[in-house]
Motif scaffolding. Structure first.
Motif, short mmCIF file in Angstrom:
data_model
loop_
_atom_site.label_atom_id
_atom_site.label_comp_id
_atom_site.label_asym_id
_atom_site.label_seq_id
_atom_site.Cartn_x
_atom_site.Cartn_y
_atom_site.Cartn_z
N LYS A 202 -22.24 17.51 48.17
CA LYS A 202 -23.65 16.97 48.38
C LYS A 202 -24.80 16.97 47.21
N SER A 203 -24.31 17.91 46.37
CA SER A 203 -24.90 17.94 45.14
C SER A 203 -24.87 16.65 44.13
N GLU A 204 -23.51 16.18 44.42
CA GLU A 204 -23.12 14.99 43.65
C GLU A 204 -23.87 13.71 44.06
N VAL A 205 -23.92 13.80 45.51
CA VAL A 205 -24.70 12.79 45.97
C VAL A 205 -26.37 12.88 45.80
N GLY A 206 -26.95 14.05 45.87
CA GLY A 206 -28.15 14.30 45.15
C GLY A 206 -28.40 13.78 43.76
N ARG A 207 -27.43 14.08 43.00
CA ARG A 207 -27.41 13.69 41.55
C ARG A 207 -27.25 11.71 41.28
N GLY A 208 -26.60 11.38 42.40
CA GLY A 208 -26.48 9.99 42.19
C GLY A 208 -25.01 9.72 41.87
N ASP A 209 -24.22 10.73 41.74
CA ASP A 209 -22.78 10.54 41.20
C ASP A 209 -22.17 9.88 42.45
N TYR B 191 -21.53 13.85 63.71
CA TYR B 191 -20.98 14.12 62.39
C TYR B 191 -22.13 13.84 61.31
N GLU B 192 -21.72 14.13 60.12
CA GLU B 192 -22.80 14.07 59.11
C GLU B 192 -22.78 13.09 58.06
N ILE B 193 -23.86 12.36 57.84
CA ILE B 193 -23.71 11.11 56.48
C ILE B 193 -24.71 12.03 55.56
N TYR B 194 -24.48 11.96 54.60
CA TYR B 194 -25.56 12.40 53.45
C TYR B 194 -25.45 11.02 52.47
N THR B 195 -26.65 10.58 52.13
CA THR B 195 -26.75 9.43 51.58
C THR B 195 -27.78 9.78 50.18
N GLY B 196 -27.31 9.03 49.11
CA GLY B 196 -28.22 9.17 47.85
C GLY B 196 -29.26 7.87 47.66
N ARG B 197 -29.66 7.97 46.48
CA ARG B 197 -30.95 7.23 46.33
C ARG B 197 -30.34 5.74 46.20
N ASP B 198 -29.03 5.52 45.85
CA ASP B 198 -28.38 3.90 45.52
C ASP B 198 -28.18 3.54 46.90
N LEU B 199 -28.04 3.92 47.91
CA LEU B 199 -27.66 3.37 49.13
C LEU B 199 -28.85 3.16 49.92
N ASP B 200 -29.16 1.89 50.09
CA ASP B 200 -30.31 1.44 50.93
C ASP B 200 -29.95 1.67 52.45
N PHE B 201 -31.22 1.63 53.36
CA PHE B 201 -30.69 1.93 54.81
C PHE B 201 -29.92 0.94 55.50
N GLU B 202 -29.92 -0.61 54.73
CA GLU B 202 -29.24 -1.50 55.38
C GLU B 202 -27.56 -1.15 55.47
N ARG B 203 -27.12 -0.75 54.17
CA ARG B 203 -25.73 -0.42 53.68
C ARG B 203 -25.37 0.85 54.48
N ALA B 204 -26.29 1.85 54.54
CA ALA B 204 -26.22 2.97 55.26
C ALA B 204 -26.04 2.68 56.72
N PHE B 205 -26.51 1.71 57.32
CA PHE B 205 -26.26 1.23 58.88
C PHE B 205 -24.90 0.60 58.84
N GLU B 206 -24.58 -0.21 57.86
CA GLU B 206 -23.13 -0.81 57.76
C GLU B 206 -21.98 0.20 57.76
#
Lengths: 458, 331
Positions: free
Chosen positions: A143-150, A168-183
């Motif tokens: 999760k920390s890696e997601v937060g850092r953008g790694d 279930y759980e999804i953690y997304t970082g700043r590089d994944l926009d909501f459209e891709r997250a939905f995909e």
């Protein structure tokens, strides 16, 4: 002696020039919509710019079962060879459409837009399968890696996800926009559901084929024949017609009110009455401001057509209703304008007009309360009766005529038009009575009852 | 007077505002090419009469003929009317305002700009044609309104309180222009409270009070017909005692004559014998001169109009809201 009609023309021309050829009008009526249109024109190409390809890694802690179907599904989704093949196939398909000489314009435009929006290269995403037994510490580190953008995202799928209603759980970082997250969510959901189906002993592909929704081909059959049932055409277009009519009628009515009050408050009224009769003055003013209203309608209508064309929905605009729009503008404007002229002549300043404007405003708001009801059932008893109430006639009738599902009986069109214009004659007659008395009346503003008394006595 | 000599002919005209008669059985003939002063206290019915002449109000009874026609509607372009309640379009350039008013009164567009410039020049308003009306002072706006009244060279000019709001210089310019219009053969009727202006300009006066005519005729005849109530004496001795003069039988009050160093006005009692007063004054005092002064319009006005008839009482009645509303509805 100058021809009385030419005097009316002179008054109308002054009204038009004093209202429509001012900076305030040009700014309010032209510049603001043009700016909105320019902004839209600038923004739309931004939507047509190529999508960004995803590059990076996704981590999946798949605890659904030993086969880790979610991780496999994501890996398959981001398989480089598959993505490249799909990317090339789509590009070739759109290019083929563009190369066709006889491609329908709508299809050509759609392909053009799709080509512009396609990422220059397919996604390059590595799916990291994390051991299903990973402890909380590992998950926190991820999760920390997601937060850092790694990492682009982290998926933690517990065994309970396999149970209907499971989570279930999804953690997304700043590089994944909501459209891709939905995909990605769709990919995961599908993998989990497929797992459930497999566990029940069925073949997921077969079950999916069985539960796939059939595609209805909705057609509306009316006296006009068979037509596509398009919700936009059914609801938005009649509303747009009515709004256009309303804005033009109300704006020009307001201008008529303010210019009449101005002439009265600046005491220029009696000077004018030395040259023209009250009836000539009122008629000229109503015509002049009517032309202002028509100008507004042409400007906004024209912009509407440009925007409809830009969005490729021009086919939804019932052009046969446009002449009715002009006719109902004349009817609506003369009805409302007569009231405005009468009120303007009776008061000394705009503030005093507010109390008398209440009734007019209520009448003007009624079409907004009724539009949905009218469009859903344009030939209901209610719609028919409402069409025969003169102040509402133009607004209700344009709603009924601009919808494409049910034709309106011609006798109703003729009868409401005759009734509407009969009401126009009565309204102008009453307004003339009030106008003749009101223009030279200073002091305490009259009440509605006083206006009625003027009409009766004048 | 023959009908064809009359610019305005009013016979038995009555106008009621509710229960109040603003104009009551009025007869009036304004001869062509005359300058007729229309006098009366506030609320006497002057503006109502003028509005009926202009067909803005219609009379309840009686008959009106204007420039030989049944109503002003048929000859509006031959009439110039400056109402008491007057204004301008504030944001309109002066030239456009005058052009608009001229067009409404049937002036041809050709040469109109030059005509406007000429009028602005005559009114001492050069260079304001392109200025917005609101940029002009009130006095300048008044002059622009006057130009709008006469720009179409009307046969009949009706001016309702034309001098109100004007300073002495502009009032003099306006008096000059009214005289010019008269010399050009136009008939002018104006209502005013500036009685010395009426005295200076009018060849006829017409006075109403509470809607009724109380005076009508050539100004000199009217002044001559009113018994003079003032004798002006100029004693040889500059130290002559005013108290001595007051003791003369028939003298009510003594005042210094304005503008004359050693002259006194002997204001007489209503029943005093003028000749007797003059004889007694000549016997009592050593005089250089003694003269009988004709009644001024102001004297006549004050003598005819009861203070109670002026604005307060009449307007008070008209101010009754219901009456006014119904009356205007009847208009």
């Amino acid at each position: 002696m100058r021809n009385p009609l030419l005097k009316i023309v002179d008054v109308a021309a002054r009204e038009y020039r004093a209202t429509a050829m001012t900076k305030a009008f040009i700014f309010g009526t032209l510049v603001v919509p043009v700016m909105a249109w320019v902004i839209i024109a600038l923004v739309i190409p931004l939507f047509d710019s190529p999508d960004q390809s995803l590059e990076g890694s996704i981590a999946v802690v798949d605890r659904t079962d030993a086969a880790a179907p979610v991780a496999s599904a994501l890996a398959l989704h981001f398989d480089t060879d598959r993505l490249r093949a799909e990317h090339d196939r789509q590009r070739a398909e759109h290019q083929r459409v563009l190369d066709m000489d006889d491609a329908p314009p709508a299809l050509r435009k759609a392909s053009e837009r799709a080509l512009k929006r396609m990422p220059r290269s397919p996604h390059e995403v590595e799916v990291q399968r994390i051991d299903a037994g990973a402890d909380d510490e590992t998950v926190e580190a991820l999760k920390s890696e997601v937060g850092r953008g790694d990492l682009l995202a982290l998926f933690v799928i517990p065994p309970e996800a396999n149970v209907p209603g499971g989570r279930y759980e999804i953690y997304t970082g700043r590089d994944l926009d909501f459209e891709r997250a939905f995909e990605l969510r769709d990919v995961v959901n599908r993998a989990i559901v497929d797992t459930r189906i497999s566990r029940s002993g069925e073949n997921p592909a077969d079950v999916r084929a069985l539960v796939a929704n059939p595609q209805p081909d909705i057609r509306t059959i009316t006296d006009r024949g068979e037509t596509d049932a398009n919700p936009a055409a059914q609801f938005i277009v009649p509303m747009a017609f009515m709004m256009l009519l309303w804005i033009a009628v109300f704006s020009s009515g307001q201008y008529l009110l303010t210019t009449t009050i101005e002439e009265k408050s600046t005491r220029v009224m009696e000077l004018l009455l030395s040259a023209v009769s009250p009836m000539q003055l009122m008629t000229g003013k109503i015509i002049g401001q009517g032309l202002v209203g028509l100008t507004i309608m042409v400007i906004y209508g024209g912009l509407g057509v440009v925007v409809a064309n830009q969005f490729n929905v021009m086919g939804l605009v019932p052009t046969e209703a446009l002449p009715w729009l002009v006719l109902y503008f004349v009817m609506g404007y003369f009805l409302i304008g007569s009231f405005m002229a009468a009120i303007g002549s009776a008061v000394n300043e705009l503030r005093e007009a507010q109390s008398l404007m209440g009734t007019v405003m209520i009448v003007m708001m009624i079409p907004f309360f009724l539009w949905s009801l009218i469009i859903r059932q344009p030939n209901s008893t209610f719609s028919t009766v409402a069409s025969f109430v003169p102040p509402l006639t133009p607004f209700i009738m344009i709603l009924r005529l601009a919808q494409t599902t049910e034709p309106i009986p011609m006798w109703q069109v003729v009868a409401t038009t005759l009734l509407g214009f009969g009401a126009v004659v009565a309204a102008v007659w009453c307004a003339a009575k009030v106008f003749r008395v009101g223009v030279l009346m200073y002091g305490k503003p009259p009440t509605p009852l006083t206006l009625i008394r003027w009409i009766r006595h004048a | 007077m023959h009908e064809h000599d009359a610019a305005i002919e009013i016979r038995g005209v009555t106008k009621r505002f509710g229960a109040k008669s603003a104009v009551d059985n009025l007869d009036l003939i304004v001869p062509t090419n005359s300058v007729c002063g229309f006098l009366g206290p506030n609320g006497a019915g002057k503006t109502t009469t003028i509005r009926m002449i202009m067909s803005i109000f219609l009379p309840d009874e009686g008959e009106l003929r204007v420039l030989g026609r049944g109503s002003a509607i048929e000859s509006k372009d031959r009439i110039g009317y400056l109402p008491e309640e007057r204004g301008v379009y504030r944001t309109m350039p002066v030239g456009n305002f005058l052009a608009y008013m001229a067009r409404l009164k049937g002036v041809d567009g050709r040469g109109l700009t030059k005509k406007i410039d000429d009028w602005l020049e005559r009114l001492a308003l050069p260079g304001v044609r392109k200025k917005k009306c609101q940029e002009l002072s009130k006095g300048m706006q008044q002059k622009v309104q006057f130009a709008a009244t006469v720009i179409h060279e009307p046969d009949l000019i009706i001016l309702d309180e034309p001098f109100s709001g004007l300073d002495p210089v502009n009032a003099r310019i306006l008096r000059g222009l009214i005289n010019e219009q008269h010399e050009a053969g136009r008939t002018i009727i104006f209502s005013t409270h500036v009685l010395h202006a009426a005295e200076e300009l009018c060849d006829r006066v017409f006075m109403i009070n509470q809607g009724k005519k109380i005076l009508d005729g050539p100004i000199e005849e009217i002044r001559a017909s009113f018994d003079p109530r003032t004798v002006v004496v100029s004693p040889d001795d500059v130290s002559a005692d005013a108290a001595t003069m007051e003791r003369i039988r028939g003298v009510r009050r003594v005042a210094r004559a304005p503008g004359r160093r050693v002259a006194y006005e002997l204001h007489l009692e209503d029943d005093a014998d003028v000749r007797g007063v003059m004889r007694d004054a000549a016997e009592t005092l050593s005089l250089r001169s003694i003269e009988r002064r004709d009644a001024s319009l102001e004297d006549i006005f004050v003598r005819l109009v009861d203070p109670a008839d002026s604005e307060d009482s009449v307007r008070g009645a008209l101010r009754d809201e219901t009456q006014t509303e119904e009356a205007l509805a009847d208009a």
